[in-house]
Design a protein around this motif. Structure first.
Motif, short mmCIF file in Angstrom:
data_model
loop_
_atom_site.label_atom_id
_atom_site.label_comp_id
_atom_site.label_asym_id
_atom_site.label_seq_id
_atom_site.Cartn_x
_atom_site.Cartn_y
_atom_site.Cartn_z
N ALA B 16 3.69 -1.90 2.64
CA ALA B 16 2.85 -1.02 3.44
C ALA B 16 1.51 -0.87 2.97
CB ALA B 16 3.44 -0.04 4.15
N LEU B 17 1.61 -0.46 1.61
CA LEU B 17 0.65 -0.19 0.70
C LEU B 17 -0.22 -1.65 0.41
CD1 LEU B 17 -1.46 0.83 -1.49
CD2 LEU B 17 0.43 0.65 -3.17
N LEU B 18 0.49 -2.74 0.02
CA LEU B 18 -0.17 -3.96 -0.15
C LEU B 18 -0.94 -4.38 1.16
CD1 LEU B 18 2.25 -5.88 -2.41
CD2 LEU B 18 0.36 -4.34 -2.97
N LYS B 19 -0.45 -4.42 2.35
CA LYS B 19 -1.05 -4.72 3.64
C LYS B 19 -2.07 -3.93 3.78
CE LYS B 19 2.19 -7.72 5.09
NZ LYS B 19 2.77 -8.67 5.96
N ARG B 20 -2.10 -2.45 3.66
CA ARG B 20 -3.12 -1.41 4.11
C ARG B 20 -4.34 -1.71 3.33
NH1 ARG B 20 0.19 2.53 3.61
NH2 ARG B 20 -0.29 3.26 1.34
N GLY B 48 -6.62 -10.92 0.51
CA GLY B 48 -7.68 -10.30 0.74
C GLY B 48 -8.63 -9.99 -0.21
N PRO B 49 -9.55 -9.15 -0.33
CA PRO B 49 -10.55 -8.78 -1.58
C PRO B 49 -9.90 -8.47 -2.74
CG PRO B 49 -11.62 -8.22 0.46
CD PRO B 49 -10.52 -8.69 0.92
N PRO B 50 -8.78 -7.36 -2.73
CA PRO B 50 -8.32 -6.77 -3.99
C PRO B 50 -7.41 -7.99 -4.69
CG PRO B 50 -7.54 -5.76 -2.22
CD PRO B 50 -8.75 -6.51 -1.75
N GLY B 51 -6.69 -8.53 -3.69
CA GLY B 51 -5.62 -9.84 -3.94
C GLY B 51 -6.26 -10.89 -4.84
N CYS B 52 -7.32 -11.25 -3.96
CA CYS B 52 -8.14 -12.55 -4.57
C CYS B 52 -8.89 -12.06 -5.77
CB CYS B 52 -9.24 -12.61 -3.60
SG CYS B 52 -10.31 -14.08 -3.92
N ALA B 53 -9.49 -10.73 -6.22
CA ALA B 53 -9.95 -10.68 -7.25
C ALA B 53 -8.74 -10.36 -8.59
CB ALA B 53 -10.58 -9.25 -7.37
N LEU B 54 -7.73 -9.89 -8.21
CA LEU B 54 -6.44 -9.87 -8.96
C LEU B 54 -6.07 -11.16 -9.46
CD1 LEU B 54 -4.25 -8.43 -10.26
CD2 LEU B 54 -3.18 -7.91 -8.30
N LYS B 318 0.11 -8.94 -21.54
CA LYS B 318 -1.37 -8.81 -21.54
C LYS B 318 -1.81 -8.44 -20.16
CE LYS B 318 -4.05 -11.07 -24.52
NZ LYS B 318 -4.86 -12.15 -25.17
N VAL B 319 -1.13 -9.12 -19.05
CA VAL B 319 -1.66 -8.86 -17.79
C VAL B 319 -1.10 -7.35 -17.23
CG1 VAL B 319 -2.39 -11.12 -17.30
CG2 VAL B 319 0.11 -10.38 -16.57
N GLY B 320 0.18 -7.08 -17.87
CA GLY B 320 0.59 -5.67 -17.37
C GLY B 320 2.07 -5.90 -17.13
N ILE B 321 2.87 -6.95 -17.25
CA ILE B 321 4.18 -6.95 -16.97
C ILE B 321 5.23 -6.10 -17.80
CG2 ILE B 321 6.26 -8.66 -17.16
CD1 ILE B 321 4.54 -9.14 -14.56
N ASP B 322 5.94 -5.48 -17.19
CA ASP B 322 7.01 -4.37 -17.85
C ASP B 322 7.98 -5.15 -18.76
OD1 ASP B 322 9.10 -2.57 -18.86
OD2 ASP B 322 9.40 -2.35 -16.58
N LEU B 489 1.61 -12.39 -10.12
CA LEU B 489 0.91 -11.43 -9.18
C LEU B 489 1.59 -10.40 -8.58
CD1 LEU B 489 -2.41 -11.93 -7.43
CD2 LEU B 489 -0.49 -10.88 -6.29
N TYR B 490 2.72 -10.94 -7.64
CA TYR B 490 3.62 -10.13 -6.96
C TYR B 490 4.48 -9.29 -8.02
CZ TYR B 490 7.34 -8.43 -3.81
OH TYR B 490 7.95 -7.16 -2.97
N SER B 491 5.26 -9.86 -8.64
CA SER B 491 6.09 -9.23 -9.64
C SER B 491 5.13 -8.04 -10.40
CB SER B 491 6.64 -10.05 -10.67
OG SER B 491 7.35 -11.19 -9.99
N LEU B 492 4.12 -8.36 -10.86
CA LEU B 492 3.32 -7.41 -11.53
C LEU B 492 3.08 -6.18 -10.78
CD1 LEU B 492 1.29 -6.39 -13.72
CD2 LEU B 492 -0.46 -7.75 -12.79
N LEU B 493 2.80 -6.54 -9.65
CA LEU B 493 2.45 -5.40 -8.49
C LEU B 493 3.53 -4.37 -8.63
CD1 LEU B 493 0.26 -7.09 -5.85
CD2 LEU B 493 -0.57 -5.32 -7.42
N GLU B 494 4.82 -5.04 -8.58
CA GLU B 494 6.05 -4.19 -8.42
C GLU B 494 6.13 -3.11 -9.44
OE1 GLU B 494 9.89 -5.50 -7.34
OE2 GLU B 494 9.46 -6.22 -5.20
N HIS B 495 6.10 -3.95 -10.70
CA HIS B 495 6.10 -3.17 -12.05
C HIS B 495 5.14 -2.13 -12.15
CE1 HIS B 495 8.25 -6.78 -14.34
NE2 HIS B 495 8.87 -6.71 -13.10
N ILE B 496 4.08 -2.29 -11.84
CA ILE B 496 3.04 -1.24 -11.90
C ILE B 496 2.74 -0.22 -11.04
CG2 ILE B 496 1.77 -2.21 -13.85
CD1 ILE B 496 0.46 -2.29 -10.29
#
Lengths: 631, 631
Positions: B16-20, B48-54, B318-322, B489-496
């Motif tokens: 819901a957060l990622l869509k919002r 969208g803009p944040p996903g595209c920039a990420l 480096k990109v933030g993976i746990d 990208l998706y896994s990173l978002l879950e990790h952080i």
């Protein structure tokens, strides 16, 4: 593309250079050269390392100049797009070229190119009489303006045949330019490769507006590949089937003359304009005017369109385009895409003639309107009015009790189709309802795939009602600057290509530092291991400060390696010699002047950093550093 | 994908957060929600803009970590690729999944997913007896290892039916996963969307080697979209039909154990390895070992493969993976792609289980060999020997006078097919020639599309000859690290992703500064025009030093806007209040700690610059600046 080539330009040497240095190559080249390779795979090119870096740098400058500078909302949408979307946008029905088949050879020929090629050949025949010459010239000059049936008539009238074999061709038939595929295991789901990035941006309009905190105007942007299944591509990188586009969709309130808040910042920018009236008069003389004057005089329709033309001009100059080979041409009325209401192309002069490289179109509300109609989703802006105002409105009311039983599963769609009707449509429908007792309205596809519905007056009433409005609702208009990155890249390479006067075999690409694939070549005098520590140290230092360098330690002479890096467009070279190992100094050479200076390694790196950041000019560097005689 | 989900993770709130915040959305969403939308368009997503920039920032870190750091040669090849190429690579024949059709419902089901889903459902039934439980568990654990006929037997043996409607399904049939289209007006020219970027890099091998001044080893790289026509995509961004890949093809001499010059720099890096033997024993316990030990013990086949596994590990961190949710799993022998001889996946643990995000394969000489055979073009490295050496060689000689009359148009192809024969093939063929009087060899497609030719001994002789060799010729092997950017990208978002303890409605994405879409949020206290000059000035200053910021001047409270920017993963916020207008100070807030400091505008910008460049930590900033109580 019209032929108005630069006669002094040697395209053969130029293209040989680009292939030799691997700027690009035809895709699958080893398959093409293999015997018995059949198959139509023209118009597909791979970028090698320098081409790939040049493309990335142009896109980077574009992103900074447009997206970052104006806080545009960048999207990355899929290339695969289902048929429904392009049915709505008009591409399934209208995105086509006219094509003639030669029934004997099996050749497919693009009709306008066929007419143009044959008439040009005849024009080069000295025996052609004066009246025919005039007639042919007239046709060739207007070649972009004919539709299929007109092209068919020209082919008949002038007995135009396939130049290969001289056979008669069949009448022109439309050929849709989208690549088609199907998705999933069922073959019943047609899907296309997008011909532009725009539709993805329109479909996300509501999410974009929401992301922008409902504030207007704003722009979205996308960079990515798009596709055109050209009938028979020619002209190298200029007409390809797969290409990189960078597109902006600027959403603006249609009221108030489409003004732009930053217009005053560009109004003094001067452009070479070739407007519609001049072209209608058969002329091609440009007028150099400020964008302020052009908008004031309505040559350019509105401030926002003018703003983006000026910004486009500044962008093209920034990447190194020669401003004397750049003009802005207005589309003729019958030449515009089906969605556009005004359009200007930035055209660049190349050895193939004037080439459209950027299109700047006012698409009005076309796209948002058609997608809204088709899906029943409102794609509008709601703007709080400064104070509530009483308005008289046409309001449609549906009798819900009867709606369900009559339309069953379609009831919701009928309701949403009624909800998106405009005031003028409602006024019109009311009259019909009174006269005929029923009205027919457009809907999204219903059960049984009908696109209209007939509603009786027993269910629908339309009345004039007074209402206090707190919100104004409107569909924004769209101004779309659309950049063909590959065309800009190719034209740029032509513009900055030259040959040293003292030696015609020494080609140079004077790419600006901002887009040059590599900023500095690092050249050890020879492959002697003595030089390796210094070269590696420099390479690391440059990487740390974000400057791309490349070590060229091949066994070729220094002169040959300078020449190679001139061909790659590398603006600077640092040479490491025996003295470097002793006293830590190196020579720094500039590509265009071939002048060299000697400085400590650290000073040389600082100088390069200043040059890349445009904090110092080469002339200033030469002034303050110790000169070296050129080799 | 195996299920080993993190139970505490609330996927619903997360998505819901990622869509919002418009990180991504299903493509053509307004069409999907429109009634009567039929059509299989799963597995397609827009950023969208944040996903595209990420995504752009992850690719940027990747490029710096791999391409720039190791001077790789980046290419941009076409996505459209003709059938011949994929015929050669094996994708036309073997790049398929097994699919079952339900003849009653018309559903197409991926066979392995069908078996897995049904058996898992049965396993959740407490009445299932012990032996069956063990049997089902065993099948589910090995689900990736079955081919079509084995899956068919399982479906029969366990009476597995379509969960929707309980109908019997037809036996598994292969479904090719490439999207197919045709190019040009003739429908006879099949063309595919590439399923990987690799082939374009192989086809350009000779040009790359030439560009690299014939020096070995070297690597090429490509970043771009690739396609898989999945049978029925599920699992959101993890199984999509259009995706961004970043691939490296490292070309290495097969002799000398595929050593890597920079291996010593990574040999102490520790990885969690799950090797083939452990999996064969039915275990899933990882072993944490240094990459040096793993290569030494031959768990990992060679230095170059080991080098890239370690570099991949460092990139992901480096990109933030746990790192506790990251393991490297070796492919089972029957699980590897048809071209691979060893393969390790970097797998990331997500709520969907362990997901393959990077594949690191040793493709041996497979690709260069097959393309060379098919086209008759040599794809080899020629290496000058330190000193000439006498060698005994098998040499094939063709009688050219007889060759032409016998093979006509195919003569050249026959000649090149003979020229690319290896020593062991020649030795073999000589025997045949002596015994049978003729030999049959593979060729590129000949007239009449045969792929072999029979040559009599009257034309061909094969003799052992002594020769002085100055050059060694070999086909390089390829080590290929291949990154699925969307999956990372998706896994990173879950990790952080986490939720503040004090308020479960307050979600935070702790994206590292290096990849965060926006580095600083600029927040004027209210929409009061008083604040505009300060905010604009800051925005300009930040843009000049290349730091992405975003002004959020919406009417929401400061607290709400902090929360919004926490959800966007923006690491810092600068707030402009009434005091700012008076004394030029602002507050600087850090996302994870929510701590704030007060400083002059210039100091705040310098602090942000230091934080972005990783020259200073937030803790150090807090120490040296004036603290502010959190709001």
């Amino acid at each position: 593309m019209t032929e108005q080539s630069d006669r002094s330009f040697d395209r053969k040497s130029f293209e040989a250079l680009l292939k030799r240095r691997f700027f690009f190559t035809e895709s699958f080249e080893i398959y093409r050269t293999a015997a018995n390779w059949t198959g139509d795979n023209g118009g597909l090119y791979d970028y090698g390392p320098p081409g790939c870096a040049l493309q990335a740098n142009i896109v980077d400058v574009w992103r900074k100049h447009f997206v970052l500078e104006e806080d545009m909302l960048e999207l990355d949408c899929t290339i695969l797009t289902p048929e429904n979307v392009f049915k709505t946008s008009g591409h399934v029905d209208r995105f086509a070229d006219w094509m003639c088949k030669d029934p004997v050879t099996g050749d497919y020929l693009r009709a306008d190119h066929l007419v143009e090629t044959v008439l040009k050949t005849r024009l080069s025949d000295v025996r052609l009489d004066r009246p025919m010459t005039e007639e042919y010239k007239d046709v060739v000059g207007k070649i972009d303006n004919f539709d299929g049936s007109e092209l068919g008539k020209l082919i008949k009238r002038y007995d135009i045949r396939n130049p290969k074999g001289d056979g008669e061709v069949l009448p022109p038939a439309p050929f849709n330019l989208m690549f088609k595929s199907s998705i999933g295991p069922s073959t019943a789901a047609p899907i296309y490769l997008r011909p532009e990035t725009a539709q993805g941006q329109f479909l996300n309009f509501r999410k974009l507006l929401d992301y922008n905190n409902n504030s207007m105007p704003f722009a979205s942007a996308s960079v990515g590949k798009s596709y055109r299944n050209e009938i028979s591509p020619r002209a190298g990188l200029l007409r390809v089937r797969e290409f990189m586009m960078a597109e902006i969709e600027h959403f603006v309130d249609p009221l108030g003359g489409k003004r732009h808040a930053r217009f005053s910042g560009v109004q003094h920018v001067e452009l070479d304009l070739l407007d519609r009236d001049t072209q209608l008069a058969g002329q091609s003389d440009v007028r150099r005017v400020t964008i302020g004057e052009a908008v004031e005089s309505k040559t350019i329709d509105n401030e926002t369109l003018g703003y983006f033309l000026a910004r486009t001009y500044l962008f093209l100059l920034k990447v190194g385009i020669d401003k004397t080979r750049l003009r802005f041409r207005q589309h003729m009325a019958n030449e515009m895409a089906h969605y556009a209401c005004d359009c200007w192309d930035a055209e660049l002069l190349t050895s193939y003639g004037w080439i459209e490289c950027v299109g700047c179109a006012d698409r009005s509300a076309y796209d948002l309107e058609v997608h809204s109609k088709r899906t029943g989703e409102k794609l509008v802006v709601q703007e709080a009015l400064p104070e509530p105002s009483e308005v008289s409105l046409w309001v449609a009311t549906l009798d819900r009790k009867k709606l369900g039983p009559l339309f069953r599963k379609d009831a919701k769609l009928v309701e949403s189709a009624v909800a998106v009707l405009s005031q003028s449509q409602l006024e019109d429908l009311r009259l019909r309802l009174n006269v005929d007792g029923v009205v027919t309205i457009e809907t999204p596809p219903l059960q049984g795939s009908s696109n209209t519905v007939t509603i009786p007056s027993s269910i629908l009433s339309i009345e004039r009602t007074k209402k206090i409005e707190h919100v104004r609702e409107y569909i924004p208009n769209v101004i779309e600057p659309s950049f063909g990155i590959g065309r800009i890249l190719y034209s740029l390479l032509e513009h900055i290509y030259w040959t040293r006067a003292e030696d015609s075999a020494r080609d140079v690409l004077s790419l600006p530092v901002s887009v040059a694939p590599t900023k500095v070549a690092l050249l050890p005098l020879s492959s002697n291991a003595l030089f390796t520590p210094v070269t590696s140290r420099m390479s690391r230092s440059l990487r740390t400060i974000g400057i791309s360098s490349r070590i060229d330690s091949s066994s070729a002479s220094i002169g040959k390696r300078y020449a190679r890096n001139d061909e790659l467009g590398t603006p600077f070279a640092i040479t490491v010699d025996f003295q470097s190992v002793e006293d830590n100094t190196v020579t720094l050479r500039e590509r265009d002047s071939t002048k060299q200076v000697r400085a400590s390694l650290e000073e040389a790196i600082t100088a390069v950093k200043n040059l890349v950041d445009e904090k110092e000019t080469w002339e200033a560097i030469v002034q303050r550093m110790q000169p070296v005689k050129s080799t």
